[in-house]
Structures are given as structure tokens and as C-alpha cells.
Design a protein around this motif. Structure first.
Motif, PDB file in Angstrom:
ATOM      1  N   THR A 266       0.840  -1.200   0.000  1.00  0.00           N
ATOM      2  CA  THR A 266       0.000   0.000   0.000  1.00  0.00           C
ATOM      3  C   THR A 266       0.874   1.248   0.000  1.00  0.00           C
ATOM      4  N   ASP A 267       0.314   2.337  -0.499  1.00  0.00           N
ATOM      5  CA  ASP A 267       1.042   3.601  -0.507  1.00  0.00           C
ATOM      6  C   ASP A 267       1.367   4.061   0.909  1.00  0.00           C
ATOM      7  N   ASP A 268       0.440   3.816   1.867  1.00  0.00           N
ATOM      8  CA  ASP A 268       0.710   4.285   3.226  1.00  0.00           C
ATOM      9  C   ASP A 268       1.888   3.545   3.845  1.00  0.00           C
ATOM     10  N   ALA A 269       2.092   2.267   3.483  1.00  0.00           N
ATOM     11  CA  ALA A 269       3.250   1.527   3.991  1.00  0.00           C
ATOM     12  C   ALA A 269       4.550   2.123   3.460  1.00  0.00           C
ATOM     13  N   VAL A 270       4.537   2.506   2.173  1.00  0.00           N
ATOM     14  CA  VAL A 270       5.737   3.110   1.579  1.00  0.00           C
ATOM     15  C   VAL A 270       5.999   4.478   2.202  1.00  0.00           C
ATOM     16  N   ARG A 271       4.956   5.277   2.391  1.00  0.00           N
ATOM     17  CA  ARG A 271       5.112   6.619   2.968  1.00  0.00           C
ATOM     18  C   ARG A 271       5.649   6.559   4.392  1.00  0.00           C
ATOM     19  N   ALA A 272       5.303   5.514   5.131  1.00  0.00           N
ATOM     20  CA  ALA A 272       5.731   5.409   6.529  1.00  0.00           C
ATOM     21  C   ALA A 272       7.166   4.924   6.665  1.00  0.00           C
ATOM     22  N   ALA A 273       7.728   4.355   5.599  1.00  0.00           N
ATOM     23  CA  ALA A 273       9.059   3.745   5.684  1.00  0.00           C
ATOM     24  C   ALA A 273      10.164   4.780   5.494  1.00  0.00           C
ATOM     25  N   ASP A 274      11.272   4.545   6.188  1.00  0.00           N
ATOM     26  CA  ASP A 274      12.484   5.323   5.946  1.00  0.00           C
ATOM     27  C   ASP A 274      13.272   4.713   4.790  1.00  0.00           C
ATOM     28  N   VAL A 275      13.214   3.376   4.685  1.00  0.00           N
ATOM     29  CA  VAL A 275      13.904   2.657   3.616  1.00  0.00           C
ATOM     30  C   VAL A 275      12.953   1.622   3.040  1.00  0.00           C
ATOM     31  N   VAL A 276      12.881   1.542   1.705  1.00  0.00           N
ATOM     32  CA  VAL A 276      12.115   0.507   1.019  1.00  0.00           C
ATOM     33  C   VAL A 276      13.101  -0.349   0.234  1.00  0.00           C
ATOM     34  N   VAL A 277      13.060  -1.670   0.477  1.00  0.00           N
ATOM     35  CA  VAL A 277      13.975  -2.595  -0.180  1.00  0.00           C
ATOM     36  C   VAL A 277      13.176  -3.575  -1.032  1.00  0.00           C
ATOM     37  N   THR A 278      13.381  -3.552  -2.345  1.00  0.00           N
ATOM     38  CA  THR A 278      12.811  -4.583  -3.211  1.00  0.00           C
ATOM     39  C   THR A 278      13.815  -5.723  -3.291  1.00  0.00           C
ATOM     40  N   MET A 279      13.300  -6.938  -3.490  1.00  0.00           N
ATOM     41  CA  MET A 279      14.127  -8.128  -3.311  1.00  0.00           C
ATOM     42  C   MET A 279      14.593  -8.757  -4.617  1.00  0.00           C
ATOM     43  N   GLY A 280      14.851  -7.925  -5.622  1.00  0.00           N
ATOM     44  CA  GLY A 280      15.405  -8.440  -6.861  1.00  0.00           C
ATOM     45  C   GLY A 280      14.428  -9.223  -7.698  1.00  0.00           C
ATOM     46  N   CYS A 281      13.108  -9.004  -7.474  1.00  0.00           N
ATOM     47  CA  CYS A 281      12.100  -9.787  -8.198  1.00  0.00           C
ATOM     48  C   CYS A 281      11.357  -8.950  -9.223  1.00  0.00           C
ATOM     49  N   GLY A 282      11.855  -7.756  -9.523  1.00  0.00           N
ATOM     50  CA  GLY A 282      11.231  -6.938 -10.540  1.00  0.00           C
ATOM     51  C   GLY A 282      10.052  -6.126 -10.066  1.00  0.00           C
ATOM     52  N   ASP A 283       9.774  -6.129  -8.751  1.00  0.00           N
ATOM     53  CA  ASP A 283       8.647  -5.354  -8.249  1.00  0.00           C
ATOM     54  C   ASP A 283       8.974  -3.867  -8.266  1.00  0.00           C
ATOM     55  N   VAL A 284       7.931  -3.060  -8.364  1.00  0.00           N
ATOM     56  CA  VAL A 284       8.086  -1.609  -8.424  1.00  0.00           C
ATOM     57  C   VAL A 284       7.226  -0.982  -7.344  1.00  0.00           C
ATOM     58  N   CYS A 285       7.777   0.000  -6.631  1.00  0.00           N
ATOM     59  CA  CYS A 285       7.053   0.670  -5.556  1.00  0.00           C
ATOM     60  C   CYS A 285       6.774   2.124  -5.924  1.00  0.00           C
ATOM     61  N   PRO A 286       5.754   2.714  -5.317  1.00  0.00           N
ATOM     62  CA  PRO A 286       5.532   4.149  -5.520  1.00  0.00           C
ATOM     63  C   PRO A 286       6.754   4.940  -5.070  1.00  0.00           C
ATOM     64  N   ILE A 287       7.111   5.958  -5.816  1.00  0.00           N
ATOM     65  CA  ILE A 287       8.253   6.787  -5.460  1.00  0.00           C
ATOM     66  C   ILE A 287       7.768   7.933  -4.572  1.00  0.00           C
TER      67      ILE A 287
END
Length: 330
Positions: A266-287
Motif C-alpha cells: 500500500t502507498d501508506d506503507a511506503v510513505r511510513a518507511a524510511d527505507v524501502v527494499v525490493t528483493m530483486g524480483c522486478g517489483d516496483v514501488c511508488p516513489i
């Protein structure tokens, strides 16, 4: 009556037409491409971008782009670049053909599925309908509890959380407690001011059933409370993979592994994070401005041998220690 065979070939499809149709059918003879075509055809916006379609499976965006090119070369798709993304829609002249394929041929091809499968699907649908009253009650309770938030927002968030978890759920009776956990975490995220308090890390992979769960558990174990880690997925699975759950049991000493369940990103999870780590699986997160992003190219423990699982765990643990140091050392 004659006993000789003199069939007429006059009404058979011509060789040139057959070659063209066969080329199109060959392009469609791939399960992922059919899912991509279906996703685009049913998107309420009338179009989809690569970032949307990458959520269909654990594949990279370049892989999605390759499949889209194959479909576009057949004339089934049209595309338009807007900014950094390319958007795809069903070519207007092929709308009827695609509708026939998805609405008529596909159901007919699936008609031989067992009655047990159909019965199970109906039972799940009935169970989800019966849960509506429980979801409403939970939403009202959390809205009362979080009086500082808009009541309509809290109720909508609970219902959205339930819907997100229900898509992959195999056992509907567990959905209400999972929905409460997920909604409470989202409400906490909504109220959090980033860069204050304990640093928070969000690990993301497509299914949230393997690497991201393992990385979050290792952060929470190795940081000793100095960093908080969570995980999520763009297309969460029904459950954590058994290989990974056994690792979580080891890491957490047999405690709290029931708290590990695949959760939608969810966008709120990304907004609350200091660091977002994708695990090399091609996923894309909101910037989100101010959030630090990393991508860790690590193996998938769900697909590895026992020796491979141990190596992946050690690889992630080493990366986790470096991450913790970067967040806790002034």
C-alpha cells in the motif's frame, strides 16, 4: 448414391489467412500473455502500463515488455508513451475478437474443471458474503477507536484491507483477524511521521511469501528493537512458503510465526518507511520523496535446495547487518 469420396475444399480457410491466424494463436499460446491480455481488456481505465502488468507474476519489467511487444506485433495491442511509462490498450479493431476469446472461448476451455473445484469456489464466495457483517462491525469498532482519523477513511481502509487479503485467501475464516492486524498496521502507518522515532524498513517482493518475509524477520531479530521491519507484496500469495516459514520459526524461536502472512503493498506503507527494499524480483514501488530505495538481488528460498536456502538466509543476514548499521550509526 455414390461410394466415392469427393470432398470440396472451397470453404476451407485460405493458406495466407491460416498463416496469419496461426501466428496470432502462437503469440497467445503463453499463459502469461493471456493474463496480460485479460488484465488490459478488463482494466477499468481501458489501458494498463508495464508497472501494473508486472504485478501479475514474479517477472521483471523487461520480461513484461517483451511479452507486450509480441502481442503488439500481432496487432492485438496499441501503445502510447506518456512520460516514463508506455501504456497499452486493446487495438480498437480487435476488441470484438479479444472479447470473444476471453468471454466465450476461455470459459468453454475451462468447462472440464472438476465439480469439486467449482463447489470449493462457490463455498468460498458464500463465506466471503457472510463475512460482510463482521467486516462492517470491525470497521465501526476501529473507527470508534481512532477518533482522530476521518471515520469514513477508517471504514474504507478496513474494507479495502479485507478485499486485498480476500483475493488470495484459501481459508476465509481466518480473514477477519488478519484484516484487523493489517488495518491496524495501516492506520499506524498513516499516522507515522517519517524520520522520527525508530527507523522503519519495508521489504517488498511480488508474493510476499519468501524473501521479503525472511528479510523483515532478520531485521527484527538482529536490530534488537533499534529498527522496525515490515514486508508486503504487489500480488500477495495465499500463505508464506513452507520453506520460509520453517526459517521464520528458527529465527523467532518458535514464537510469533503466526504473525507472518502475505500482505498487499500500500502507498501508506511506503510513505511510513524510511527505507524501502525490493528483493530483486522486478517489483516496483511508488516513489515517495524522502524515502530511500534499495534493490537486493537475492535468490528465492522458496525455490532453493536446503543448502541453497541456508546460503540465501546468510546472504540476506549480511545485507541486513549493513542496513541496520547505516540506520543506527550517526
Amino acid at each position: 448414391m455414390t461410394d466415392t469420396c469427393t470432398p470440396s475444399m472451397a470453404h476451407a480457410i485460405g493458406e495466407s489467412a491460416a498463416t496469419t491466424v496461426a501466428s496470432t494463436l502462437k503469440a497467445l499460446a503463453d499463459p502469461f500473455r493471456l493474463r496480460v491480455l485479460s488484465a488490459i481488456a478488463t482494466d477499468p481505465r481501458g489501458e494498463s502500463c508495464v508497472c501494473d502488468l508486472a504485478e501479475l507474476a514474479d517477472v521483471s519489467q523487461p520480461t513484461v515488455s517483451h511479452h507486450l511487444k509480441v502481442l503488439k506485433d500481432t496487432g492485438l495491442l496499441a501503445s502510447e508513451r506518456r512520460g516514463t511509462w508506455v501504456w497499452y490498450r486493446i487495438a480498437p479493431e480487435k476488441q470484438h475478437a479479444v472479447s470473444s476469446l476471453l468471454d466465450a472461448f476461455a470459459p468453454a476451455a475451462l468447462a472440464n474443471q472438476t465439480s469439486e473445484t467449482s463447489d470449493a469456489a462457490l463455498a468460498k464466495a458464500d463465506a466471503l458474503v457472510e463475512m460482510d457483517a463482521r467486516v462492517t462491525r470491525l470497521a465501526e469498532e476501529l473507527a470508534d477507536e481512532h477518533a482522530d482519523q476521518s471515520r469514513d477513511l477508517v471504514i474504507a481502509m478496513v474494507r479495502e484491507s479485507f478485499a486485498g487479503l480476500a483475493r488470495a485467501a484459501r481459508v476465509p475464516q481466518h480473514l477477519i483477524p488478519l484484516t484487523e492486524r493489517f488495518a491496524r498496521q495501516r492506520l499506524t502507518d498513516l499516522a507515522r511521521e517519517r524520520k522520527t522515532g525508530v527507523p522503519q524498513v519495508l521489504f517488498v517482493c511480488v508474493q510476499n511469501a519468501g524473501r521479503s518475509q525472511l528479510a523483515a524477520a532478520l531485521v527484527n531479530q538482529l536490530s534488537d528493537g533499534r529498527v522496525v521491519a515490515r514486508s508486503a507484496g504487489s500480488a500477495p500469495a495465499a500463505d508464506v512458503h513452507p520453506h520460509v516459514r520453517s526459517l521464520l520459526t528458527e529465527i523467532e524461536g518458535g514464537q510469533r510465526t503466526d504473525a507472518a502472512f502475505p500482505k498487499p503493498l500500500t502507498d501508506d506503507a511506503v510513505r511510513a518507511a524510511d527505507v524501502v527494499v525490493t528483493m530483486g524480483c522486478g517489483d516496483v514501488c511508488p516513489i515517495i520523496p524522502g524515502v530511500r530505495y534499495e534493490d537486493w538481488a537475492v535468490g528465492d528460498p522458496a525455490l532453493a535446495s536446503p543448502e541453497g536456502v541456508a546460503a540465501i538466509r546468510d546472504d540476506i543476514a549480511g545485507r541486513v547487518r549493513t542496513l541496520i548499521d547505516s540506520l543506527t550509526n550517526d
